[in-house]
Write a protein that holds these residues in place. Structure first.
Motif, PDB file in Angstrom:
ATOM      1  N   ALA A 247       0.962  -1.265  -0.070  1.00  0.00           N
ATOM      2  CA  ALA A 247      -0.175   0.056  -0.044  1.00  0.00           C
ATOM      3  C   ALA A 247       0.758   1.301  -0.291  1.00  0.00           C
ATOM      4  O   ALA A 247       0.478   2.153  -0.781  1.00  0.00           O
ATOM      5  CB  ALA A 247      -0.845  -0.009   1.241  1.00  0.00           C
ATOM      6  N   VAL A 248       1.946   1.182   0.979  1.00  0.00           N
ATOM      7  CA  VAL A 248       2.717   2.499   0.844  1.00  0.00           C
ATOM      8  C   VAL A 248       3.535   2.620  -0.526  1.00  0.00           C
ATOM      9  O   VAL A 248       3.594   3.792  -0.937  1.00  0.00           O
ATOM     10  CB  VAL A 248       4.010   2.181   2.034  1.00  0.00           C
ATOM     11  N   GLU A 249       3.967   1.601  -1.171  1.00  0.00           N
ATOM     12  CA  GLU A 249       4.746   1.563  -2.270  1.00  0.00           C
ATOM     13  C   GLU A 249       3.757   2.246  -3.454  1.00  0.00           C
ATOM     14  O   GLU A 249       4.372   2.693  -4.301  1.00  0.00           O
ATOM     15  CB  GLU A 249       5.330   0.155  -2.754  1.00  0.00           C
ATOM     16  N   CYS A 250       2.637   1.691  -3.452  1.00  0.00           N
ATOM     17  CA  CYS A 250       1.731   2.459  -4.578  1.00  0.00           C
ATOM     18  C   CYS A 250       1.022   3.576  -4.291  1.00  0.00           C
ATOM     19  O   CYS A 250       0.131   3.885  -4.949  1.00  0.00           O
ATOM     20  CB  CYS A 250       0.783   1.337  -4.915  1.00  0.00           C
ATOM     21  N   GLY A 251       1.352   4.132  -3.018  1.00  0.00           N
ATOM     22  CA  GLY A 251       0.906   5.367  -2.727  1.00  0.00           C
ATOM     23  C   GLY A 251      -0.417   5.733  -2.142  1.00  0.00           C
ATOM     24  O   GLY A 251      -0.785   6.729  -2.014  1.00  0.00           O
ATOM     25  N   LEU A 252      -0.975   4.474  -1.383  1.00  0.00           N
ATOM     26  CA  LEU A 252      -2.160   4.798  -0.879  1.00  0.00           C
ATOM     27  C   LEU A 252      -1.824   5.460   0.633  1.00  0.00           C
ATOM     28  O   LEU A 252      -0.662   5.412   1.128  1.00  0.00           O
ATOM     29  CB  LEU A 252      -2.888   3.317  -0.506  1.00  0.00           C
ATOM     30  N   ASP A 253      -2.777   6.005   1.371  1.00  0.00           N
ATOM     31  CA  ASP A 253      -2.727   6.673   2.571  1.00  0.00           C
ATOM     32  C   ASP A 253      -2.356   5.446   3.533  1.00  0.00           C
ATOM     33  O   ASP A 253      -3.662   4.564   3.722  1.00  0.00           O
ATOM     34  CB  ASP A 253      -4.172   7.442   2.763  1.00  0.00           C
ATOM     35  N   VAL A 254      -1.740   5.549   4.525  1.00  0.00           N
ATOM     36  CA  VAL A 254      -1.126   4.405   5.236  1.00  0.00           C
ATOM     37  C   VAL A 254      -0.614   5.203   6.816  1.00  0.00           C
ATOM     38  O   VAL A 254       0.046   5.988   6.767  1.00  0.00           O
ATOM     39  CB  VAL A 254      -0.138   3.743   4.888  1.00  0.00           C
ATOM     40  N   GLN A 255      -1.596   4.752   7.774  1.00  0.00           N
ATOM     41  CA  GLN A 255      -1.338   5.524   9.155  1.00  0.00           C
ATOM     42  C   GLN A 255      -1.738   4.357   9.965  1.00  0.00           C
ATOM     43  O   GLN A 255      -2.942   4.300  10.175  1.00  0.00           O
ATOM     44  CB  GLN A 255      -2.246   6.834   9.399  1.00  0.00           C
ATOM     45  N   ASN A 256      -0.861   3.550  10.598  1.00  0.00           N
ATOM     46  CA  ASN A 256      -0.928   2.544  11.412  1.00  0.00           C
ATOM     47  C   ASN A 256      -1.926   1.476  11.002  1.00  0.00           C
ATOM     48  O   ASN A 256      -2.888   1.230  11.508  1.00  0.00           O
ATOM     49  CB  ASN A 256      -1.400   2.996  12.851  1.00  0.00           C
ATOM     50  N   GLY A 257      -1.733   1.453   9.596  1.00  0.00           N
ATOM     51  CA  GLY A 257      -2.610   0.595   8.833  1.00  0.00           C
ATOM     52  C   GLY A 257      -3.154   1.351   7.382  1.00  0.00           C
ATOM     53  O   GLY A 257      -2.931   2.242   7.320  1.00  0.00           O
ATOM     54  N   ILE A 258      -3.722   0.314   6.566  1.00  0.00           N
ATOM     55  CA  ILE A 258      -4.046   1.238   5.339  1.00  0.00           C
ATOM     56  C   ILE A 258      -5.353   1.855   5.863  1.00  0.00           C
ATOM     57  O   ILE A 258      -6.300   0.936   6.253  1.00  0.00           O
ATOM     58  CB  ILE A 258      -4.284  -0.051   4.384  1.00  0.00           C
ATOM     59  N   VAL A 259      -5.454   3.114   5.380  1.00  0.00           N
ATOM     60  CA  VAL A 259      -6.685   3.899   5.817  1.00  0.00           C
ATOM     61  C   VAL A 259      -7.578   3.595   4.858  1.00  0.00           C
ATOM     62  O   VAL A 259      -7.495   3.740   3.695  1.00  0.00           O
ATOM     63  CB  VAL A 259      -6.180   5.563   5.806  1.00  0.00           C
ATOM     64  N   VAL A 260      -8.986   3.389   5.542  1.00  0.00           N
ATOM     65  CA  VAL A 260     -10.080   2.961   4.728  1.00  0.00           C
ATOM     66  C   VAL A 260     -11.180   3.833   5.366  1.00  0.00           C
ATOM     67  O   VAL A 260     -11.211   4.374   6.469  1.00  0.00           O
ATOM     68  CB  VAL A 260     -10.610   1.449   4.824  1.00  0.00           C
ATOM     69  N   ASP A 261     -12.402   4.021   4.755  1.00  0.00           N
ATOM     70  CA  ASP A 261     -13.532   4.658   5.264  1.00  0.00           C
ATOM     71  C   ASP A 261     -14.382   3.615   5.648  1.00  0.00           C
ATOM     72  O   ASP A 261     -13.939   2.227   6.030  1.00  0.00           O
ATOM     73  CB  ASP A 261     -14.212   5.581   4.271  1.00  0.00           C
ATOM     74  N   GLU A 262     -15.580   3.690   6.175  1.00  0.00           N
ATOM     75  CA  GLU A 262     -16.497   2.796   6.681  1.00  0.00           C
ATOM     76  C   GLU A 262     -16.858   1.673   5.824  1.00  0.00           C
ATOM     77  O   GLU A 262     -17.688   0.731   6.301  1.00  0.00           O
ATOM     78  CB  GLU A 262     -17.852   3.654   7.722  1.00  0.00           C
ATOM     79  N   ASN A 263     -16.791   1.991   4.659  1.00  0.00           N
ATOM     80  CA  ASN A 263     -16.956   1.075   3.628  1.00  0.00           C
ATOM     81  C   ASN A 263     -15.948   0.233   3.112  1.00  0.00           C
ATOM     82  O   ASN A 263     -15.795  -0.406   2.138  1.00  0.00           O
ATOM     83  CB  ASN A 263     -17.800   1.539   2.342  1.00  0.00           C
ATOM     84  N   CYS A 264     -14.792   0.645   3.804  1.00  0.00           N
ATOM     85  CA  CYS A 264     -13.377  -0.192   3.310  1.00  0.00           C
ATOM     86  C   CYS A 264     -12.663   0.365   1.996  1.00  0.00           C
ATOM     87  O   CYS A 264     -11.963  -0.353   1.540  1.00  0.00           O
ATOM     88  CB  CYS A 264     -13.526  -1.974   3.356  1.00  0.00           C
ATOM     89  N   ARG A 265     -13.177   1.751   1.736  1.00  0.00           N
ATOM     90  CA  ARG A 265     -12.643   2.064   0.503  1.00  0.00           C
ATOM     91  C   ARG A 265     -11.245   2.816   1.082  1.00  0.00           C
ATOM     92  O   ARG A 265     -11.283   3.545   1.933  1.00  0.00           O
ATOM     93  CB  ARG A 265     -13.492   3.172  -0.060  1.00  0.00           C
ATOM     94  N   THR A 266     -10.069   2.686   0.335  1.00  0.00           N
ATOM     95  CA  THR A 266      -9.002   3.178   0.673  1.00  0.00           C
ATOM     96  C   THR A 266      -8.851   4.818  -0.126  1.00  0.00           C
ATOM     97  O   THR A 266     -10.064   5.070  -0.515  1.00  0.00           O
ATOM     98  CB  THR A 266      -7.761   2.526  -0.139  1.00  0.00           C
ATOM     99  N   SER A 267      -7.814   5.318  -0.315  1.00  0.00           N
ATOM    100  CA  SER A 267      -7.722   6.543  -0.754  1.00  0.00           C
ATOM    101  C   SER A 267      -7.908   6.368  -2.495  1.00  0.00           C
ATOM    102  O   SER A 267      -7.811   7.473  -3.259  1.00  0.00           O
ATOM    103  CB  SER A 267      -6.359   7.403  -0.422  1.00  0.00           C
ATOM    104  N   ASP A 268      -7.815   5.118  -2.816  1.00  0.00           N
ATOM    105  CA  ASP A 268      -7.952   4.934  -4.161  1.00  0.00           C
ATOM    106  C   ASP A 268      -9.451   4.255  -4.612  1.00  0.00           C
ATOM    107  O   ASP A 268      -9.701   3.378  -3.840  1.00  0.00           O
ATOM    108  CB  ASP A 268      -7.029   4.004  -4.846  1.00  0.00           C
ATOM    109  N   PRO A 269     -10.403   5.015  -5.203  1.00  0.00           N
ATOM    110  CA  PRO A 269     -11.825   4.433  -5.201  1.00  0.00           C
ATOM    111  C   PRO A 269     -11.913   3.078  -5.779  1.00  0.00           C
ATOM    112  O   PRO A 269     -13.008   2.440  -5.750  1.00  0.00           O
ATOM    113  CB  PRO A 269     -12.660   5.386  -6.146  1.00  0.00           C
ATOM    114  N   ASP A 270     -10.901   2.659  -6.413  1.00  0.00           N
ATOM    115  CA  ASP A 270     -11.090   1.154  -7.022  1.00  0.00           C
ATOM    116  C   ASP A 270     -10.242   0.134  -6.189  1.00  0.00           C
ATOM    117  O   ASP A 270     -10.118  -1.107  -6.567  1.00  0.00           O
ATOM    118  CB  ASP A 270     -10.340   1.200  -8.556  1.00  0.00           C
ATOM    119  N   ILE A 271      -9.705   0.584  -5.174  1.00  0.00           N
ATOM    120  CA  ILE A 271      -8.975  -0.209  -3.996  1.00  0.00           C
ATOM    121  C   ILE A 271      -9.590  -0.144  -2.773  1.00  0.00           C
ATOM    122  O   ILE A 271      -9.760   0.719  -2.146  1.00  0.00           O
ATOM    123  CB  ILE A 271      -7.630  -0.020  -4.034  1.00  0.00           C
TER     124      ILE A 271
END
Length: 407
Positions: A247-271
């Protein structure tokens, strides 16, 4: 949805997500990539009945191989994903293959926290996270064998209990001043320390590990204070670390884990991401959590699958956990951090069945139940509803469990 869904990870969240995707009506191909050579299996029994050889792999396997074939789910066991190309929407494997995705689920889980002291690479030092770890540890199960467990958390104490039942000489070394200090009140810690000692386990708290003695195979654990603990083998259980490197290497938001919203979406809407590797919002406690539990993995797997299908089902539940040691089942509901009062129902000094209610002010925020199924079941609703309780009614066992919140 016109493209494959790819799931990176071979654990509980991955298996649940694949099952839920089919239940949600997704008909296109699904691919699962897992590092291990096995289909997804339950991890909690590894330090309990599976370690004790009371059950085999057929009892921990989540789904038989036929399930994946029958549901058009292509499995890639023993295959590591090394790169995620978000722009090209593809993943690359360690052997150079590339696979395109429409939606991607990261269920990469976690790994053991390793101890880095002199001698840590010697033979006879183990961690317990997967099937191979258990098999290696079981090879030392002999009557009278000397086992030193480093770490007095769930895993360490469960291993100690199994080993003692198999006739071994067991010592537990815990750096904190009491066992399970990160998750339970001193009342519960002291109860478990007493039970383990009564069973013949030696527990040493406030002891740090400075190194391991031996030539090529460990023979003792060094506390660095002039004391050596002889060992034929060692099991280290000092926590786990979320697998967030991809997740870090592909540029997703990571802060003590991969950051997701309440629907498990990451900072990329397709991941999407689910399980131990995520940091997710929790409306009950009002802050982000990273949880290491089966319940969390299952529910986030369901949530991620629904969201990938455009059918949002926000995840906002009370966490719960359990631990089996000897004839004791500890069931924990909620998170006790920040509690102001611990109220005991039952007598941990004379019995092996009691519950501890954690209050913040007069609101229940968590409950530890030892061989107390009624309190455990009731407490889920109490915590979820942020119920205010009278401590005197909690402690009074003449009042039935279901009536505690009344009056």
């Amino acid at each position: 949805m016109g493209k494959d869904i790819i799931i990176v990870g071979g654990g509980q969240a991955a298996a649940q997500a694949a099952q839920s995707l089919r239940a949600e009506g997704f008909e296109n191909p699904i691919r699962i990539f897992g590092d291990e050579p096995h289909a997804p299996y339950q991890r909690p029994p590894l330090s309990k009945k599976f370690l004790a050889k009371e059950i085999g792999f057929d009892r921990v396997e989540l789904k038989p191989e036929s399930f994946y074939a029958d549901n058009n789910i292509t499995t890639h066991w023993g295959t590591r994903i090394t790169e995620i190309d978000r722009k090209g929407k593809r993943v690359m494997t360690a052997d150079g293959q590339a696979f395109e995705y429409g939606k991607l689920l990261m269920a990469t889980g976690s790994r053991v926290r390793e101890i880095n002291v002199p001698g840590f690479e010697m033979d006879g030092i183990y961690y317990l996270r997967n099937i191979a770890d258990v098999e290696a540890i079981q090879s030392h199960f002999k009557d009278g064998a000397r086992l030193v467990v480093v770490g007095g958390g769930y895993i360490g104490l469960e291993v100690a209990a199994v080993a003692k039942k198999h006739g071994m000489d067991v010592t537990v070394l815990e750096a904190a001043e009491r066992v399970m200090s990160r998750v339970v009140d001193p009342i519960v810690s002291h109860f478990y320390e007493r039970v383990h000692r009564e069973e013949g386990v030696k527990i040493e708290t406030g002891v740090s590990v400075a190194g391991f003695e031996g030539d090529t195979h460990v023979t003792a654990v060094d506390s660095g204070e002039g004391k050596l603990y002889p060992a034929d083998f060692v099991v280290v259980g000092i926590g786990i670390i979320p697998n967030t490197e991809l997740a870090v290497e592909c540029g997703l938001d990571v802060q003590n884990g991969i950051v997701v919203d309440e629907n498990c979406r990451t900072s990329d809407p397709d991941i999407f991401a689910a399980g131990d590797c995520t940091s997710h919002p929790n409306g009950i406690y009002g802050h982000r959590l990273r949880l290491e539990s089966v319940h969390n993995a299952i529910e986030q797997g369901k949530t991620a699958a629904a969201a990938m299908m455009g059918n949002d089902k926000p995840y906002n539940q009370v966490p719960w956990f359990w631990s089996d040691q000897y004839d004791l089942k500890l069931q924990i509901v909620g998170l006790s951090a920040g509690y102001t009062k611990a109220v005991v129902r039952g007598d941990p000094e004379s019995g092996r069945s009691f519950a501890v209610f954690y209050l913040k002010g007069d609101t229940v925020i968590a409950v530890d139940a030892v061989n107390r199924a009624p309190e455990f079941m009731m407490s889920k609703q109490l915590v979820h509803k942020k119920t205010k309780l009278d401590p005197a009614r909690i402690a009074d066992e003449s009042i039935k469990v279901k009536e505690i919140a009344q009056g």
